[in-house]
Design a protein around this motif. Structure first.
Motif, PDB file in Angstrom:
ATOM      1  N   ALA A   8       0.834  -1.195   0.000  1.00 41.25           N
ATOM      2  CA  ALA A   8       0.000   0.000   0.000  1.00 41.25           C
ATOM      3  C   ALA A   8       0.869   1.245   0.000  1.00 41.25           C
ATOM      4  CB  ALA A   8      -0.911  -0.011   1.228  1.00 41.25           C
TER       5      ALA A   8
ATOM      6  N   HIS B 203      -6.776  -4.850  -1.479  1.00 40.24           N
ATOM      7  CA  HIS B 203      -7.861  -4.356  -2.319  1.00 40.24           C
ATOM      8  C   HIS B 203      -9.231  -4.609  -1.682  1.00 40.24           C
ATOM      9  CE1 HIS B 203      -5.310  -4.366  -6.274  1.00 40.24           C
ATOM     10  NE2 HIS B 203      -4.841  -3.548  -5.332  1.00 40.24           N
TER      11      HIS B 203
ATOM     12  N   ASN C 251      -9.632  -2.081   1.132  1.00 35.70           N
ATOM     13  CA  ASN C 251      -9.957  -0.769   0.557  1.00 35.70           C
ATOM     14  C   ASN C 251     -11.418  -0.730   0.104  1.00 35.70           C
ATOM     15  OD1 ASN C 251      -9.392   1.900  -0.875  1.00 35.70           O
ATOM     16  ND2 ASN C 251      -9.988   0.596  -2.599  1.00 35.70           N
TER      17      ASN C 251
ATOM     18  N   GLY D 130      -8.097   2.952  -5.392  1.00 34.41           N
ATOM     19  CA  GLY D 130      -7.432   2.580  -4.145  1.00 34.41           C
ATOM     20  C   GLY D 130      -7.418   3.747  -3.165  1.00 34.41           C
TER      21      GLY D 130
ATOM     22  N   ASN E 222      -6.131   2.932   0.321  1.00 32.59           N
ATOM     23  CA  ASN E 222      -4.984   2.031   0.451  1.00 32.59           C
ATOM     24  C   ASN E 222      -4.007   2.483   1.537  1.00 32.59           C
ATOM     25  OD1 ASN E 222      -5.940   0.401  -1.562  1.00 32.59           O
ATOM     26  ND2 ASN E 222      -4.357   0.882  -3.054  1.00 32.59           N
TER      27      ASN E 222
END
Length: 256
Positions: A62, A143, A146, A204, A207
């Motif tokens: 990230a 992912h 997020n 994202g 993230n």
């Protein structure tokens, strides 16, 4: 047959009946202990993946700014709360959407948690981490976390959270790395699959926030996922813990 003999036989039958009742009660207790132990053993075995990830996954892919989801609370705004703020008990859950042990916990405890939260007796604070990405490779944990934070922005975190676990891939498969998969699952939650959600997932947006949450997990020296704290007590490490026992503890605190 004499009265004395009849009384003796009646006494023998009574003793036999009493002994059978004791055996039935003992067997019932034994079955209860086996069920509770089975739950704990399944969690303990499944947690091995999370434990290995805790040791191996010290780096996260990230990056970017730290943008927390709407309504995040707690230290550094890293917790996503579910339930009423006034609830007397708080359950802190550190979880990874790729983690098999986390799914086991969800399967076993979800009905009880939902009941207690709906009754205003329990608040659950979810912390999202990326241990499996570090251990198995890939970016599905990141992912998915997020995307869950994006769902929180839309006020639909818990529903999407449950959908992710209900559709969890095998630990070795990085299915959640695919944005299209995560967006497709949003279709199972009414009103979530919007252009705003899709952009949040693809960009994202959270993230950096997920990375910060994972860093906090590592600094906390927890041993694996799930880590589930009722107050300061890790209930995953309590081999006597069951959904029924958790309910008793929460309801006792609610009445105090």
């Amino acid at each position: 047959m004499s009265e004395k003999n009849r009384e003796g036989k009646r006494a023998a039958r009574d003793r036999l009946a009493a002994q059978r009742e004791k055996q039935k009660s003992a067997e019932k207790r034994r079955r209860g202990m086996i069920v509770g132990a089975a739950i704990i053993c399944v969690l303990a075995l499944a947690t091995v993946g999370g434990l290995l990830a805790a040791n191996a996954g010290k780096k996260s892919s990230a990056s970017g700014p730290t943008i927390g989801p709407s309504g995040a609370t707690g230290k550094d705004g890293l917790a996503i709360p579910v339930g009423k703020e006034a609830a007397r008990s708080t359950l802190t859950v550190w979880e990874d959407f790729r983690c098999p042990a986390c799914k086991v916990f969800e399967t076993v405890y979800r009905p009880t948690l939902r009941e207690l939260v709906d009754a205003g007796k329990l608040k659950v604070e979810y912390h999202l981490v990326t241990l499996i990405d570090g251990n198995m490779g890939g970016s599905g944990s990141l992912h998915a976390a997020n995307a869950a934070a994006c769902a929180q922005d839309a006020g639909k975190f818990k529903a999407y959270h449950d959908v992710l676990y209900d559709n969890q891939p095998k630990e070795t498969e990085d299915t959640f790395a695919d944005h299209a998969k995560l967006i497709g699952l949003a279709g199972k939650v009414g009103g979530l699959d919007t252009p705003t959600f899709q952009k949040c997932v693809k960009d994202g947006t959270h993230n950096g926030w997920v990375k910060k949450s994972n860093d906090a997990f590592e600094k906390g020296h927890f041993t694996g996922t799930p880590t589930v704290l009722l107050g300061d007590k890790n209930i995953i490490e309590d081999r006597t813990m069951t959904p029924a026992k958790l309910k008793q503890l929460v309801e006792a605190a609610h009445k105090s």
